[in-house]
Scaffold this active site. Sequence first.
Site, PDB file in Angstrom:
ATOM      1  N   ASN A   1      42.939  60.535  40.828  1.00 25.74           N
ATOM      2  CA  ASN A   1      43.671  59.712  41.792  1.00 25.74           C
ATOM      3  C   ASN A   1      44.025  58.329  41.233  1.00 25.74           C
ATOM      4  O   ASN A   1      43.220  57.726  40.526  1.00 25.74           O
ATOM      5  CB  ASN A   1      42.844  59.531  43.070  1.00 25.74           C
TER       6      ASN A   1
ATOM      7  N   TYR B   1      45.074  14.125  59.222  1.00 29.12           N
ATOM      8  CA  TYR B   1      44.058  15.152  59.001  1.00 29.12           C
ATOM      9  C   TYR B   1      43.559  15.716  60.327  1.00 29.12           C
ATOM     10  O   TYR B   1      43.341  14.987  61.291  1.00 29.12           O
ATOM     11  CB  TYR B   1      42.861  14.592  58.210  1.00 29.12           C
TER      12      TYR B   1
ATOM     13  N   GLU C   1      46.963  51.901  43.556  1.00 30.70           N
ATOM     14  CA  GLU C   1      46.965  51.898  45.031  1.00 30.70           C
ATOM     15  C   GLU C   1      46.296  50.638  45.573  1.00 30.70           C
ATOM     16  O   GLU C   1      46.750  50.042  46.553  1.00 30.70           O
ATOM     17  CB  GLU C   1      46.235  53.126  45.573  1.00 30.70           C
TER      18      GLU C   1
ATOM     19  N   SER D   1      31.310  24.885  55.577  1.00 32.17           N
ATOM     20  CA  SER D   1      32.297  25.468  54.657  1.00 32.17           C
ATOM     21  C   SER D   1      31.759  25.577  53.243  1.00 32.17           C
ATOM     22  O   SER D   1      32.440  26.071  52.358  1.00 32.17           O
ATOM     23  CB  SER D   1      33.562  24.611  54.656  1.00 32.17           C
TER      24      SER D   1
ATOM     25  N   SER E   1      37.881  62.740  43.077  1.00 32.16           N
ATOM     26  CA  SER E   1      37.628  62.988  44.495  1.00 32.16           C
ATOM     27  C   SER E   1      36.201  63.470  44.650  1.00 32.16           C
ATOM     28  O   SER E   1      35.689  64.221  43.815  1.00 32.16           O
ATOM     29  CB  SER E   1      38.599  64.051  45.006  1.00 32.16           C
TER      30      SER E   1
ATOM     31  N   LYS F   1      40.960  66.653  41.305  1.00 30.87           N
ATOM     32  CA  LYS F   1      41.783  65.463  41.537  1.00 30.87           C
ATOM     33  C   LYS F   1      41.578  64.357  40.494  1.00 30.87           C
ATOM     34  O   LYS F   1      40.476  64.125  40.031  1.00 30.87           O
ATOM     35  CB  LYS F   1      41.466  64.857  42.915  1.00 30.87           C
TER      36      LYS F   1
ATOM     37  N   HIS G   1      67.667  54.074  45.968  1.00 30.17           N
ATOM     38  CA  HIS G   1      67.224  54.839  47.153  1.00 30.17           C
ATOM     39  C   HIS G   1      66.219  55.923  46.775  1.00 30.17           C
ATOM     40  O   HIS G   1      66.101  56.932  47.474  1.00 30.17           O
ATOM     41  CB  HIS G   1      68.408  55.485  47.885  1.00 30.17           C
TER      42      HIS G   1
HETATM   43  N1  ARG Z   1      35.382  20.152  54.684  1.00 33.89           N
HETATM   44  C1  ARG Z   1      36.491  19.363  55.115  1.00 33.89           C
HETATM   45  C2  ARG Z   1      37.807  20.062  54.805  1.00 33.89           C
HETATM   46  O1  ARG Z   1      37.806  20.912  54.031  1.00 33.89           O
HETATM   47  C3  ARG Z   1      36.481  18.052  54.412  1.00 33.89           C
HETATM   48  C4  ARG Z   1      37.180  16.991  55.141  1.00 33.89           C
HETATM   49  C5  ARG Z   1      36.398  16.653  56.340  1.00 33.89           C
HETATM   50  N2  ARG Z   1      36.984  15.564  57.033  1.00 33.89           N
HETATM   51  C6  ARG Z   1      36.725  15.302  58.318  1.00 33.89           C
HETATM   52  N3  ARG Z   1      37.356  14.305  58.842  1.00 33.89           N
HETATM   53  N4  ARG Z   1      35.890  16.024  59.020  1.00 33.89           N
HETATM   54  O2  ARG Z   1      38.836  19.778  55.338  1.00 33.89           O
END
Ligand code: ARG
Length: 479
Positions: free
Chosen positions: A288, A320, A293, A25, A280, A286, A158
């Site tokens: 636009n 969690y 939008e 992540s 355009s 045009k 309306h």
């Molecule tokens: N990257 C994880 C999250 O955003 C952090 C927490 C991870 N905790 C775990 N027990 N794997 O949730």
Amino acid sequence: MSRKKPWGGRFRAETDPEVVRFSASVHFDRALARHDIRGSIAHARMLARAGLLSEEEVSALVRGLEELGRELEAGTLPLDPELEDIHMNLEARLRERVGPVAGRLHTGRSRNDQVATDLLLYLRDACLAARRGIQVLRGVLLERAGEHVETILPGYTHLQRAQPVRLAHHWLAYVAMFGRDASRFRDLGARLREECPLGSGALAGSTLPLDRHRTARDLGFQRPSRNSMDAVASRDLALEFLASCAICLAQLSRLAEELVLWSSAEFGFVELADAYATGSSLMPQKKNPDVPELVRGKSGRAVGNLVALLTVVKGLPLTYNRDLQEDKEPVFDSAGTLRDSLSVTAGALATLRLRPERMRAAAEDPMLLATDLAEVLVREGVPFREAHQAVGRVVAHCLEKSADLRSLTREELRRFHPSFPAPAGELLDLERSIESRALPGGPARARVEESLAAFREELEREEESLAAEEGGGVGGTEA
Ligand code: ARG
């Protein structure tokens, strides 16, 4: 490699590379880096006060964390997707800088209470940024409204012409709407300062003598969370943020829709500045309205982000679950979408060219005064339903004969109802019609001037409170 992972001890084999990629992540939760560093500094200082770190250890850790902060600012902080998330990346980098003492930072802490805390700190900043963006937009709307008290256009229901209003009145409607958005973010900002999750551990706190009050205070919270399970499992404040973004963007989308409509040849009420319009690639003539939008289109993302996180959360048992990692992208996306949409809308409105004469011409449609004619009869003692019927017949007559409502003589009017007191020309007048709608909140000049003043004052108060909070540093309220 599991050796690389802080949790690698009980594992014999390495993580499948696809799983490493799937669960990483750090490419998005790097947005939490600043807040993570801040939380870690507070945690390390507390550990020292609690006697769990020596003075040398805590100064090494804090110095190292501050260096990480500088690397982050400079864009030189190395991030490795193999280390999953921003929390483990920062810890690994800290170890490179300060050595094995880095291993003491996570004492009494889990990534679960860590990430919950980071997110609240992030959301505080995001709420403040949303309020700033709204403040700028409301400022532009208010200024333009002030320039157009005398500009008259039809108000619609309306999307049919209904009754005449002042353009100032129309725009002040948005000033009011966005004011409630700002207050939603302000309310949420206060809730984001109530309870600090840090010290909740994975779900059940810690056996170590942590001083949760101290970290809470340091990070600008009122108190430690009252329930460690709630603290690591809940995402309702993120949901509230997403809902507030979705509502604000839905309202922005309505304003955008009006800019699109009004800039069409059919309305011709406004023209977007060149800087806020596009051409355009095929049709040379045009111009636009892509900017409004896109605001209208992007508002859909905010709705989607809210629904996405609601869906993630609704089936999760306490506490969690890794599903919760899916909270971040919606939050970051809505925050960015709102920020950009507020900003381009403010720019488009500030540079918008208006065509008051086209608005006025549309407002001259005499049928907009039909309600006034019914209210003339009411003032003569006629029940409103009867008056409505009579004027309805007058309208039908005018449509049939292509006659101007205002041209009817008293005698002609009396064929529809005996109580009409004067010829229509004397009873109906555009300016008078607006001026006679002088109830609080109405479009009469005096009422509009009053609202302009009231909203100006409201914006000044918000400016003061924003300026004070913006001075508060990362996540506000620096200890
Ligand atoms: N990257 C994880 C999250 O955003 C952090 C927490 C991870 N905790 C775990 N027990 N794997 O949730």
